[in-house]
Design a protein around this motif. Structure first.
Motif, short mmCIF file in Angstrom:
data_model
loop_
_atom_site.label_atom_id
_atom_site.label_comp_id
_atom_site.label_asym_id
_atom_site.label_seq_id
_atom_site.Cartn_x
_atom_site.Cartn_y
_atom_site.Cartn_z
N THR A 228 -10.39 -1.28 -5.65
CA THR A 228 -9.50 -0.96 -4.69
C THR A 228 -10.10 -0.22 -3.29
O THR A 228 -11.05 0.35 -3.31
CB THR A 228 -8.28 -0.36 -5.22
OG1 THR A 228 -8.53 1.11 -5.19
CG2 THR A 228 -7.91 -0.73 -6.25
N SER B 60 -6.68 -11.04 -7.75
CA SER B 60 -7.69 -10.57 -6.79
C SER B 60 -7.48 -11.29 -5.40
O SER B 60 -6.99 -12.23 -5.20
CB SER B 60 -9.40 -11.06 -7.20
OG SER B 60 -10.11 -10.48 -6.40
N GLU B 61 -7.85 -10.07 -4.50
CA GLU B 61 -7.53 -10.91 -2.95
C GLU B 61 -8.42 -10.26 -2.07
O GLU B 61 -8.80 -8.96 -2.20
CB GLU B 61 -6.39 -10.36 -2.71
CG GLU B 61 -5.80 -11.52 -1.57
CD GLU B 61 -4.95 -12.71 -1.88
OE1 GLU B 61 -6.00 -13.55 -1.97
OE2 GLU B 61 -3.84 -12.74 -2.27
N ALA C 12 -4.72 -5.36 2.91
CA ALA C 12 -5.53 -4.94 2.15
C ALA C 12 -6.38 -5.71 1.48
O ALA C 12 -5.84 -6.95 1.26
CB ALA C 12 -4.72 -3.60 1.18
N GLU C 13 -7.34 -5.31 0.56
CA GLU C 13 -7.90 -6.27 -0.47
C GLU C 13 -8.36 -5.26 -1.88
O GLU C 13 -8.30 -4.10 -1.79
CB GLU C 13 -9.40 -6.55 0.40
CG GLU C 13 -10.38 -5.43 0.42
CD GLU C 13 -11.56 -6.17 1.04
OE1 GLU C 13 -11.56 -7.10 1.26
OE2 GLU C 13 -12.39 -5.22 1.48
N GLY C 14 -8.46 -6.15 -2.81
CA GLY C 14 -8.79 -5.22 -4.03
C GLY C 14 -8.72 -6.32 -5.23
O GLY C 14 -8.31 -7.45 -5.13
N LYS D 282 1.41 1.12 -2.41
CA LYS D 282 0.99 0.45 -1.26
C LYS D 282 0.85 1.45 -0.18
O LYS D 282 0.20 1.20 1.03
CB LYS D 282 1.97 -0.81 -0.64
CG LYS D 282 1.66 -1.81 -1.66
CD LYS D 282 2.78 -3.13 -1.41
CE LYS D 282 2.57 -4.15 -2.33
NZ LYS D 282 3.16 -3.85 -3.57
N THR E 79 -2.16 -5.55 -1.18
CA THR E 79 -3.37 -6.21 -1.73
C THR E 79 -2.94 -7.76 -1.80
O THR E 79 -3.70 -8.42 -2.47
CB THR E 79 -4.01 -5.56 -2.78
OG1 THR E 79 -3.12 -5.37 -3.56
CG2 THR E 79 -4.81 -4.58 -2.21
N ALA F 155 -1.93 -7.23 -5.82
CA ALA F 155 -1.13 -6.25 -6.06
C ALA F 155 -0.07 -6.19 -7.44
O ALA F 155 -0.46 -4.89 -7.80
CB ALA F 155 0.03 -6.17 -4.90
#
Length: 407
Positions: free
Chosen positions: A15, A189-190, A231-233, A331, A337, A341
């Motif tokens: 993350t 995942s994103e 966001a990404e993670g 968040k 994400t 998320a």
């Protein structure tokens, strides 16, 4: 026939707060936001985000196959490896035919798609990458994880927008209870912080525009919230039937006691004011878990920091859970994400149960006056959490609620 209990035996997180479960948990508990100016978004109306840091280091950790993977796939693979190690499992010795992989993604490899479109327009067809398509399509996170882990059971991808990761966990639970697998590697995942993707959310009015204060931009349940931060993670959980886990000497970190899935059937992007779909999902998850509304100690809220989501979710919590369980919203630290998320927040809920600690909501001194909910603010709260719910809602009206309990 009694339904088997489902154990969560492994967690993996990559993350903006850290590489791995421990780093992420520490920063989330500290309530330190990760949003910052993003050079990749320079010149756009919204030029900040929550990025996973030191990505080249992570690419090296993926291994030799990294060249063929989109960014969201690499994140999923690293989180999956951590989760499997954490569960004490070894892909070289497990029964791969009885191992399933379910990884959700809301947008897949959108950044690669933009890149290939630009190449096509600027230089013609011969400059388009022959591996462009497999770097884009959302199922490749599940596909590459199954390849890396030698998992020959069902490999599935869920796409329910911002509920995708939670949907994946719910699907994996159903496969385990049906006897379709013995181990499920599930999550989301994103990596969608692209110029076009970010601009599209901005044009919808969904993003915070606090360019002068990126760190303070994501502020779930605050009176002055104005949108989410891109966001990404990735978050991945290992699920097993509890009896199977105990038989191999592995106790559950927590139990996935129930799942609720509903659709609003109301609007493509806005929640209904009465939150009827979210309410139905919450009730379904508790019914599935054999819990009552009064049993819930803690809510890990979807908490996007958008005006519409937060008001409907706060109203739902206040109406159905008047005994005021603690509420957190990760968040504020992590940004949104998207398809990851729900899985990241499910993992954080497991950690709250395990560590008896509820993280604070970043950038929140007190909830908006009209919200009658017990938000954890300023510092983490010590609390024994016996039963919790994790909310995930997505465009299209998707609602997923996961009910988790102490083992």
């Amino acid at each position: 026939m009694k339904r088997p209990s489902i154990a969560i035996t492994g967690l993996g997180l990559i993350t903006p707060a850290g590489h791995g479960v421990d780093e992420t948990w520490q920063r989330v508990c500290a309530g330190t936001p990760t949003a910052a100016s993003d050079p990749g978004l320079t010149g756009l109306p919204v030029d900040f985000s929550c990025r996973v840091q030191d990505f080249p280091e992570l690419e090296r950790a993926v291994g030799r196959a990294s060249w063929r993977m989109g960014r969201f796939v690499k994140l999923a693979l690293l989180a999956a490896r951590e989760a499997v190690r954490d569960a004490g499992l070894d892909p070289s010795t497990w029964d791969g035919a009885r191992t399933a992989v379910v990884i959700g993604s809301g947008m897949g490899g959108i950044e690669r798609w933009e890149e290939q479109c630009a190449r096509f327009e600027s230089h013609g067809p011969d400059k388009v990458s022959p591996i462009g398509m497999p770097q884009v399509i959302p199922n490749m996170a599940a596909g590459e994880v199954s390849i890396a882990l030698r998992a020959h059971g069902a490999s599935l991808a869920t796409a329910t927008a911002c509920a995708s990761g939670a949907s994946a966990i719910a699907v994996a639970r159903d496969m385990l209870t049906a006897g379709a697998c013995d181990v499920a590697v599930a999550g989301g995942s994103e990596a969608a912080i692209s110029r076009l993707g970010t601009t599209s959310f901005y044009r919808m009015g969904a993003l915070s525009t606090r360019r002068d204060d990126p760190a303070g931009a994501s502020r779930p349940f605050a009176a002055d919230r104005d949108g989410f931060v891109m966001a990404e993670g990735a978050g991945v959980l290992v699920l097993e039937r509890a009896d199977d886990a105990r038989a191999r000497g592995r106790g559950p970190r927590a139990l996935l006691a129930g799942c609720g899935n509903t659709s609003d059937a109301y609007h493509p992007t806005a929640p209904p004011p009465d939150a009827h779909g979210a309410e139905a999902a919450l009730r379904a998850a508790l019914r599935d878990a054999g819990l009552s509304l009064g049993d819930i100690d803690h809510v890990n809220a979807h908490g996007t920091s958008t005006p519409l989501n937060d008001v409907t979710e706060a109203g739902l919590i206040a109406r159905l859970l008047p005994h005021r369980p603690s509420v957190t919203a990760p968040k504020g630290v992590l940004g949104h994400t998207l398809g990851a998320a729900g899985a990241i927040e499910a993992a954080l809920t497991v950690l709250s149960i395990e560590h008896r600690r509820v993280p604070p909501i970043a950038n929140l001194d007190a909830p908006a006056p009209e919200f009658d909910i017990d938000c954890v603010t300023k510092e983490a709260r010590h609390q024994i959490v016996k039963a919790a719910v994790s909310h995930s809602f997505g465009f299209g009206g998707h609602n997923v609620v996961l009910a988790l309990t102490a083992p």
